[in-house]
Motif scaffolding. Structure first.
Motif, short mmCIF file in Angstrom:
data_model
loop_
_atom_site.label_atom_id
_atom_site.label_comp_id
_atom_site.label_asym_id
_atom_site.label_seq_id
_atom_site.Cartn_x
_atom_site.Cartn_y
_atom_site.Cartn_z
N PHE A 33 -23.31 9.51 -18.53
CA PHE A 33 -23.77 8.20 -18.08
C PHE A 33 -22.81 7.11 -18.55
CE2 PHE A 33 -26.24 4.28 -18.58
CZ PHE A 33 -26.67 4.12 -17.27
N ILE A 34 -22.43 7.16 -19.81
CA ILE A 34 -21.50 6.17 -20.36
C ILE A 34 -20.17 6.22 -19.61
CG2 ILE A 34 -20.10 5.57 -22.39
CD1 ILE A 34 -22.52 6.46 -24.12
N LEU A 35 -19.68 7.41 -19.36
CA LEU A 35 -18.40 7.56 -18.64
C LEU A 35 -18.49 6.95 -17.25
CD1 LEU A 35 -15.51 8.80 -18.58
CD2 LEU A 35 -16.57 10.82 -17.55
N PHE A 36 -19.50 7.32 -16.50
CA PHE A 36 -19.61 6.85 -15.11
C PHE A 36 -19.93 5.36 -15.02
CE2 PHE A 36 -20.38 11.46 -14.25
CZ PHE A 36 -19.20 11.66 -13.55
N ILE A 37 -20.74 4.86 -15.93
CA ILE A 37 -21.07 3.43 -15.89
C ILE A 37 -19.83 2.59 -16.23
CG2 ILE A 37 -21.89 2.98 -18.26
CD1 ILE A 37 -23.86 1.88 -15.23
N GLN A 38 -19.01 3.08 -17.14
CA GLN A 38 -17.80 2.35 -17.50
C GLN A 38 -16.77 2.41 -16.37
OE1 GLN A 38 -17.51 0.14 -19.45
NE2 GLN A 38 -15.59 0.06 -20.56
N ILE A 39 -16.64 3.55 -15.74
CA ILE A 39 -15.74 3.66 -14.58
C ILE A 39 -16.18 2.68 -13.50
CG2 ILE A 39 -15.00 5.15 -12.67
CD1 ILE A 39 -15.10 7.51 -14.68
N ALA A 40 -17.48 2.64 -13.23
CA ALA A 40 -18.01 1.73 -12.21
C ALA A 40 -17.74 0.28 -12.58
CB ALA A 40 -19.51 1.97 -12.02
N VAL B 151 -20.19 -13.19 -6.10
CA VAL B 151 -21.22 -12.19 -5.79
C VAL B 151 -20.90 -10.87 -6.50
CG1 VAL B 151 -22.22 -10.78 -3.94
CG2 VAL B 151 -21.88 -13.24 -3.60
N ILE B 152 -19.65 -10.46 -6.42
CA ILE B 152 -19.23 -9.21 -7.08
C ILE B 152 -19.41 -9.31 -8.59
CG2 ILE B 152 -17.23 -7.74 -7.58
CD1 ILE B 152 -16.22 -8.38 -4.74
N SER B 153 -19.16 -10.50 -9.15
CA SER B 153 -19.27 -10.66 -10.61
C SER B 153 -20.69 -10.45 -11.11
CB SER B 153 -18.74 -12.03 -11.04
OG SER B 153 -19.63 -13.05 -10.62
N PHE B 154 -21.68 -10.73 -10.28
CA PHE B 154 -23.07 -10.48 -10.67
C PHE B 154 -23.27 -8.97 -10.92
CE2 PHE B 154 -27.43 -9.26 -9.79
CZ PHE B 154 -28.13 -10.15 -10.58
N GLY B 155 -22.85 -8.16 -9.98
CA GLY B 155 -22.96 -6.71 -10.14
C GLY B 155 -22.10 -6.21 -11.29
N GLU B 156 -20.93 -6.80 -11.44
CA GLU B 156 -20.01 -6.40 -12.51
C GLU B 156 -20.65 -6.58 -13.89
OE1 GLU B 156 -15.86 -8.10 -14.49
OE2 GLU B 156 -16.56 -8.90 -12.56
N ILE B 157 -21.21 -7.74 -14.14
CA ILE B 157 -21.77 -7.99 -15.47
C ILE B 157 -23.05 -7.20 -15.69
CG2 ILE B 157 -23.16 -10.04 -15.01
CD1 ILE B 157 -20.79 -9.49 -17.99
N PHE B 158 -23.79 -6.95 -14.63
CA PHE B 158 -24.99 -6.12 -14.73
C PHE B 158 -24.62 -4.70 -15.17
CE2 PHE B 158 -28.34 -3.39 -12.99
CZ PHE B 158 -29.47 -4.02 -13.48
N ILE B 159 -23.63 -4.13 -14.53
CA ILE B 159 -23.15 -2.79 -14.89
C ILE B 159 -22.63 -2.80 -16.33
CG2 ILE B 159 -21.41 -1.02 -14.41
CD1 ILE B 159 -21.59 -1.91 -11.43
N TYR B 160 -21.88 -3.83 -16.68
CA TYR B 160 -21.31 -3.94 -18.03
C TYR B 160 -22.40 -3.94 -19.09
CZ TYR B 160 -19.18 -6.07 -22.14
OH TYR B 160 -18.78 -6.34 -23.41
N MET B 161 -23.43 -4.72 -18.88
CA MET B 161 -24.50 -4.84 -19.88
C MET B 161 -25.24 -3.51 -20.05
SD MET B 161 -24.13 -7.75 -21.20
CE MET B 161 -25.57 -7.76 -22.23
#
Length: 169
Positions: A6-13, A35-45
């Motif tokens: 999960f950590i690997l795939f979430i970080q790749i995404a 718009v993309i930045s919203f998804g980006e920071i969500f995945i990051y968190m």
């Protein structure tokens, strides 16, 4: 093992999306980048929270870092396939009587040409505008016509006037 994957795939995404957001922003599309930045920071968190919750094993942090590296590579591959925007390729050929401008125009490239002065005489200089998706095709055409041609490319940011403007939009 599930947490590690999960950590690997979430970080790749995360890093892939981050790379794409940066490219979209550099191309001047601030709204899409936001718009993309919203998804980006969500995945990051989600990824960061997972790593922080599982700091009891050192390899979770290593996998997090590995995912970052793979994400950078993946993002660059996707960007290369997307090939957004345009490139301006300057071609300099020793053959001042070359038929290259006509041949490239017949292939659908926008070409402006003039005679220039090189170290050892006249040169034909061409400025060729094309979509990034066709850059390799253009280079191959030029090399087929004149294998000794000198090429330099860059990405123009602004278009004003010219017949190409209607075709570029």
């Amino acid at each position: 093992m599930g947490v590690v994957l999960f950590i690997l795939f979430i970080q790749i995404a995360y890093v892939t999306v981050s790379t794409l957001r940066l490219i979209v922003m550099m191309k001047g599309n601030a709204k899409l980048a936001a718009v993309i930045s919203f998804g980006e920071i969500f995945i990051y968190m989600i990824g960061l929270a997972t790593v922080l919750d599982n700091m009891d094993t050192w390899y979770n942090l290593v996998v997090y870092c590995l995912g970052f590296a793979i994400g950078v590579y993946t993002g660059s591959l996707i960007e290369e396939k997307m090939a957004m925007g345009y490139v301006m390729v300057q071609v300099i050929t020793r053959r001042e009587d070359s038929d290259m401008p006509r041949q490239l125009r017949e292939e659908g490239f926008g070409v402006t040409s003039w005679l220039g002065e090189g170290l050892s005489g006249e040169r034909l200089v061409l400025m060729v505008l094309t979509k990034r998706k066709r850059q390799k095709e253009l280079v191959n055409h030029v090399k087929r016509i004149d294998p000794q041609a000198f090429l330099v490319s860059y990405e123009p940011k602004t278009f004003v006037g010219g017949f190409w403007l209607k075709r570029a939009q």
